[in-house]
Design a protein around this motif. Structure first.
Motif, PDB file in Angstrom:
ATOM      1  N   SER A  17       0.826  -1.210   0.000  1.00 46.37           N
ATOM      2  CA  SER A  17       0.000   0.000   0.000  1.00 46.37           C
ATOM      3  C   SER A  17       0.860   1.260   0.000  1.00 46.37           C
ATOM      4  O   SER A  17       0.531   2.238  -0.669  1.00 46.37           O
ATOM      5  N   ILE A  30      -5.291   1.579   1.829  1.00 50.57           N
ATOM      6  CA  ILE A  30      -5.261   1.866   3.251  1.00 50.57           C
ATOM      7  C   ILE A  30      -3.949   1.381   3.853  1.00 50.57           C
ATOM      8  O   ILE A  30      -3.479   0.311   3.529  1.00 50.57           O
ATOM      9  N   THR A  38      -6.029  -4.366   3.777  1.00 50.60           N
ATOM     10  CA  THR A  38      -6.488  -4.189   2.408  1.00 50.60           C
ATOM     11  C   THR A  38      -7.222  -5.462   1.999  1.00 50.60           C
ATOM     12  O   THR A  38      -6.623  -6.408   1.560  1.00 50.60           O
TER      13      THR A  38
HETATM   14 MG    MG Z   1      -1.978  -2.994   2.193  1.00 51.22          MG
END
Ligand code: MG
Ligand code: GDP
Ligand code: K
Length: 293
Positions: A17, A30, A38
């Motif tokens: 992420s 996120i 996620t």
């Molecule tokens: Mg993630």
């Protein structure tokens, strides 16, 4: 025009992420210290004058222990098959761990060009980076191996260059001003979920889901009314999320609101509720209803 789909896989917390966020320079997925935040596959779309790269950010791969995790593994496999190039991210671990071996087995079955990103290189010295490189070169699986630091934005431009080189000519798959194919509701629910997880520390590991019940713009006003429900697995969890005198849920709302306002570029009236759906993760039916399928 070069274009195509690039799946990004790796176990939880290697920095997928963070990398996606850096590539877009905006909050889309996120970020959290807890694994498995996620949950859904998110498409992150990178555009420049002569290319469009669609990154498929997948949930962290874990050994499936319940229905939700089984589903996560399926999502990862699916996006591997759907993509033109596969990116495998590992972190600064010096040897290949059990979960990484599991993913490598999955990757072996996928006949696509592969890039390995060794992330968190800011935590390693040159010798250690070489050691990890050699280990993976020995597997004879990767077309490129790139050491990066997603956190410090090191070598990410090199990664993008290599992806562009590897992609074939293709069409514009999405409008070039589109940054993610997830709608605003989903992103808002993810912001609330992130704030809830942060406020709850480890009191309720992973067992929450945020449902947006209402999402309306007031006429002639730059103001949205957003009503959301935080769904928990147990009555005791409900009490924890609400907190003494409603203090916890208030805090969650106070943290989420400014971020939602920034994201929506609008004033927000946010109302949060808490509801119990007993053992929702174990019940495939509910997992489906909540949109994981
Ligand atoms: Mg993630
Ligand atoms: P994901 O689960 O793979 O999506 O991982 P995240 O992007 O949520 O990152 C997990 C944790 O690793 C977070 O605390 C990040 O700040 C941290 N992290 C990510 N990239 C780097 C990096 O390049 N260097 C360091 N030191 N930490 C990183
Ligand atoms: K994470």
């Amino acid at each position: 025009m070069k274009s195509g789909f690039v799946s990004v896989v790796g176990r939880a917390n290697v920095g997928k992420s963070t990398l996606m966020e850096k590539i877009l320079g905006e909050k889309i997925s996120i970020i959290s210290n807890k694994p498995q935040t996620t949950r859904d596959e998110i498409k992150i779309i990178y555009n420049d004058e002569n290319s469009q790269i669609i990154f498929l950010d997948t949930p962290g791969i874990q050994t499936p222990r319940n229905k939700l995790q089984e589903h996560l593994l399926e999502v990862s496999e699916e996006s591997l098959k759907d993509s033109d190039i596969v990116t495998f991210i590992v972190d600064n671990s010096l040897s290949i761990g059990r979960l990484d071996k599991m993913i490598l087995k999955l990757l072996e079955k996928v006949n696509r060009p592969k890039v390995l990103l060794i992330n968190k290189c800011d935590l390693l010295d040159e010798g250690e980076i070489d050691q990890i490189k050699k280990t993976y070169i020995g597997l004879n699986m990767f077309d490129y191996i790139i050491p990066i630091s997603a956190l410090n934005d090191e070598n990410i431009d090199k990664y993008i260059e290599i992806i562009k080189e590897m992609l074939d000519e293709g069409p514009l798959y999405y409008p070039s001003d589109m940054i993610t194919d997830k709608n605003e509701r989903f992103i808002v629910s993810e912001i609330i979920r992130e704030k809830a997880l942060q406020s709850l520390n480890n009191e309720i590991p992973h067992g929450i889901f945020v449902r947006i019940d209402d999402f309306k713009k007031r006429e002639n006003k730059n103001l949205y009314d957003i009503y959301a429900t935080i769904i928990v697995e147990r009555t005791t969890h409900k009490e924890i999320v609400i907190g003494k005198n409603g203090q916890k849920i208030k805090t969650i709302g106070m943290k989420a609101r400014p971020e939602i306002e920034t994201f929506m570029d609008s004033k927000i009236n946010l109302k949060l509720w808490v509801k119990v759906e007993k053992d929702w993760r174990k019940k495939q039916k509910l997992v489906t209803r909540f949109g994981y399928k």
